[in-house]
Design a protein around this motif. Structure first.
Motif, mmCIF file in Angstrom:
data_model
loop_
_atom_site.group_PDB
_atom_site.id
_atom_site.type_symbol
_atom_site.label_atom_id
_atom_site.label_comp_id
_atom_site.label_asym_id
_atom_site.label_seq_id
_atom_site.Cartn_x
_atom_site.Cartn_y
_atom_site.Cartn_z
ATOM 1 N N ASN A 128 0.844 -1.189 0.000
ATOM 2 C CA ASN A 128 0.000 0.000 0.000
ATOM 3 C C ASN A 128 0.881 1.242 0.000
ATOM 4 O OD1 ASN A 128 -2.292 -1.650 0.238
ATOM 5 N ND2 ASN A 128 -2.116 -1.654 2.450
ATOM 6 N N TYR A 129 0.349 2.319 -0.560
ATOM 7 C CA TYR A 129 1.053 3.595 -0.563
ATOM 8 C C TYR A 129 0.034 4.685 -0.270
ATOM 9 C CZ TYR A 129 3.753 7.627 -2.056
ATOM 10 O OH TYR A 129 4.394 8.849 -2.082
ATOM 11 N N ALA A 130 0.365 5.569 0.647
ATOM 12 C CA ALA A 130 -0.541 6.668 0.998
ATOM 13 C C ALA A 130 0.262 7.947 1.190
ATOM 14 C CB ALA A 130 -1.315 6.340 2.271
ATOM 15 N N PHE A 131 -0.344 9.056 0.818
ATOM 16 C CA PHE A 131 0.273 10.355 1.068
ATOM 17 C C PHE A 131 -0.827 11.394 1.201
ATOM 18 C CE2 PHE A 131 -0.231 10.042 -3.435
ATOM 19 C CZ PHE A 131 -0.435 11.327 -3.909
ATOM 20 N N SER A 132 -0.497 12.500 1.831
ATOM 21 C CA SER A 132 -1.467 13.574 2.018
ATOM 22 C C SER A 132 -0.833 14.896 1.617
ATOM 23 C CB SER A 132 -1.959 13.620 3.462
ATOM 24 O OG SER A 132 -0.889 13.881 4.335
ATOM 25 N N PHE A 133 -1.679 15.844 1.266
ATOM 26 C CA PHE A 133 -1.184 17.125 0.770
ATOM 27 C C PHE A 133 -2.303 18.157 0.769
ATOM 28 C CE2 PHE A 133 -2.852 14.638 -2.675
ATOM 29 C CZ PHE A 133 -3.641 15.543 -3.375
ATOM 30 N N ARG A 134 -1.909 19.396 0.606
ATOM 31 C CA ARG A 134 -2.825 20.499 0.362
ATOM 32 C C ARG A 134 -2.538 21.015 -1.047
ATOM 33 N NH1 ARG A 134 -1.865 20.858 5.826
ATOM 34 N NH2 ARG A 134 -3.719 21.154 7.090
#
Length: 135
Positions: A60-66
């Motif tokens: 799995n790969y996850a990332f967050s951003f604005r």
């Protein structure tokens, strides 16, 4: 305002994934595994922050951003590189430019015909994927 990308999505088809992975420098054994996986994407938005998760039975790969705010991204589990990423809206497309070791790298998500489209690109290779909403 662009259509909401939020939801859970299941992959329908993918073209040139192997070419894209070669451009990233991913080894042949990992490419063989990745080509057999059935991916899901989960896109969430909480206030002005997005979270994108790519899920499979292998990794799995996850990332967050604005949006419009540069961030440090470590592509752990993909090609394990650090890059400076910037996500913006270009018309109805959510576009990310990833500056780092690999040239001309990034992606774009958009909705067309009730499907989520994703283009991944790196060093002259483009992978196109289409997903259907499952939730």
């Amino acid at each position: 305002m662009p259509a909401s990308l939020c939801g859970t999505w299941e992959i329908l088809n993918s073209t040139n994934l192997e070419g894209y992975m070669i451009a990233l420098g991913i080894g042949s054994s990992m490419r063989k595994i990745a080509l057999k996986l059935k991916q899901h994407k989960v896109i969430e938005q909480v206030n002005d922050k997005y979270v994108i998760k790519t899920l499979s039975t292998f990794r799995n790969y996850a990332f967050s951003f604005r949006v419009d705010e540069e961030f440090d991204e470590h592509t752990k589990g993909l090609d394990n590189r650090n890059c400076k990423s910037l996500v913006t809206w270009k018309g109805n497309r959510m576009v990310c430019i990833q500056n780092g070791e690999k040239k001309n790298r990034g992606w774009a998500h958009w909705i067309e015909d009730d499907k989520l489209h994703l283009e991944l690109y790196c060093e002259g290779q483009t992978c196109k994927q289409v997903f259907k909403r499952v939730a």
